[in-house]
Design a protein around this motif. Structure first.
Motif, PDB file in Angstrom:
ATOM      1  N   ASN A  97      -3.855  84.463  66.056  1.00 33.27           N
ATOM      2  CA  ASN A  97      -5.129  83.800  65.804  1.00 33.27           C
ATOM      3  C   ASN A  97      -5.848  84.501  64.661  1.00 33.27           C
ATOM      4  O   ASN A  97      -5.686  85.701  64.447  1.00 33.27           O
ATOM      5  N   SER A 141      -2.938  79.500  66.312  1.00 40.91           N
ATOM      6  CA  SER A 141      -4.092  78.606  66.292  1.00 40.91           C
ATOM      7  C   SER A 141      -4.137  77.821  64.986  1.00 40.91           C
ATOM      8  O   SER A 141      -3.458  78.150  64.013  1.00 40.91           O
ATOM      9  N   ASP A 142      -4.989  76.791  64.956  1.00 41.83           N
ATOM     10  CA  ASP A 142      -5.169  76.004  63.739  1.00 41.83           C
ATOM     11  C   ASP A 142      -5.792  76.848  62.637  1.00 41.83           C
ATOM     12  O   ASP A 142      -5.531  76.631  61.453  1.00 41.83           O
ATOM     13  N   ARG A 158      -2.909  70.085  72.005  1.00 38.90           N
ATOM     14  CA  ARG A 158      -4.305  70.512  72.015  1.00 38.90           C
ATOM     15  C   ARG A 158      -4.590  70.987  73.420  1.00 38.90           C
ATOM     16  O   ARG A 158      -4.339  70.267  74.394  1.00 38.90           O
ATOM     17  N   ARG A 160      -7.131  73.494  76.208  1.00 40.06           N
ATOM     18  CA  ARG A 160      -8.387  74.193  76.489  1.00 40.06           C
ATOM     19  C   ARG A 160      -8.003  75.446  77.259  1.00 40.06           C
ATOM     20  O   ARG A 160      -7.664  75.395  78.436  1.00 40.06           O
ATOM     21  N   LYS A 164     -12.655  79.169  76.986  1.00 45.60           N
ATOM     22  CA  LYS A 164     -13.062  78.396  75.812  1.00 45.60           C
ATOM     23  C   LYS A 164     -13.529  77.016  76.254  1.00 45.60           C
ATOM     24  O   LYS A 164     -12.846  76.322  77.009  1.00 45.60           O
ATOM     25  N   GLN A 166     -14.161  74.439  74.119  1.00 47.55           N
ATOM     26  CA  GLN A 166     -13.566  73.415  73.279  1.00 47.55           C
ATOM     27  C   GLN A 166     -12.044  73.550  73.249  1.00 47.55           C
ATOM     28  O   GLN A 166     -11.502  74.654  73.266  1.00 47.55           O
ATOM     29  N   VAL A 168      -8.398  73.536  71.569  1.00 48.72           N
ATOM     30  CA  VAL A 168      -7.914  74.015  70.283  1.00 48.72           C
ATOM     31  C   VAL A 168      -6.513  73.468  70.036  1.00 48.72           C
ATOM     32  O   VAL A 168      -5.732  73.274  70.967  1.00 48.72           O
TER      33      VAL A 168
END
Length: 209
Positions: A97, A141-142, A158, A160, A164, A166, A168
């Motif tokens: 990340n 991660s993105d 995607r 969660r 977190k 949101q 990811v």
């Protein structure tokens, strides 16, 4: 993180386990340092490293991705040696990340260590844990993908993760773009088609070959 460590530890003497860990960590550490990474700590069967400190490194994400790919390759090479010796293979899970972190000497007035803390660190740890779920060696991660565009990436999902709010997007690197084979490119096209269909619950379209 090494996979299957607990199971191996049940069958090995402590000194044998120590020798194995030292051998694996030595190989992985060489790779991390060759790509300008900083070893944070060794925790049982896990090694933690970071990039971009203490020396500012603009291409830190790309260096971390390349190190991760070579670490996975190093474990594959080690497993070939273990197979020839009649020993069980070991697995590896790597989480990547990229983000803002606090780095420096932290601890108590008795003992301190040079380390990193922050939400971005925690997410990296969570992504490592997902590698087993998705059957890949590396989960990134993105944010990491966005800063390492010279690599070809496969989107996994995607999710969660714990802690977190949101969801990811998570990816796994396939290698440098120029090294990806036509067969891998075709597999990627089929995978992306199936992933899009799955997200809209078009189940029949998810069946690819």
């Amino acid at each position: 993180d090494m996979r299957g460590f607990t199971e191996m530890s049940e069958r090995m003497e402590p000194t044998q386990l120590q020798s194995l860990l030292n051998h694996v960590f030595s190989r992985l550490t060489q790779t991390i340092r060759a790509h300008r990474g900083t070893i944070d700590k060794y925790m049982g069967d896990c090694v933690m490293a970071f990039w971009g400190a203490p020396v500012d490194t603009p291409n830190h994400a790309s260096l971390a991705v390349q190190a991760a790919l070579e670490m996975a390759q190093a474990v594959q090479a080690l497993n070939q040696e273990r197979q020839r010796a009649g020993l069980p293979a070991i697995g590896v899970g790597i989480g990547l990340n990229t983000g803002a972190m606090c780095v420096g000497d932290m601890g108590s007035d008795v003992r301190r260590s040079y380390t990193v803390i922050g939400d971005a660190v925690n997410l990296g740890s969570r992504l490592e844990g997902l590698s087993r779920t998705y059957g890949v060696d590396i989960v990134a991660s993105d944010a990491t993908r966005a800063q390492a565009q010279q690599f070809a990436w496969q989107e996994l999902d995607r999710v969660r993760v714990k802690g977190k709010a949101q969801a990811v997007s998570i990816y796994t690197p396939l290698g440098l773009r120029e090294t990806v084979t036509p067969a891998q490119q075709e597999e990627q096209r089929e995978w992306n088609h199936a992933l899009k269909a799955w997200r809209v619950m078009a189940w029949d379209a998810c069946d690819v070959h």
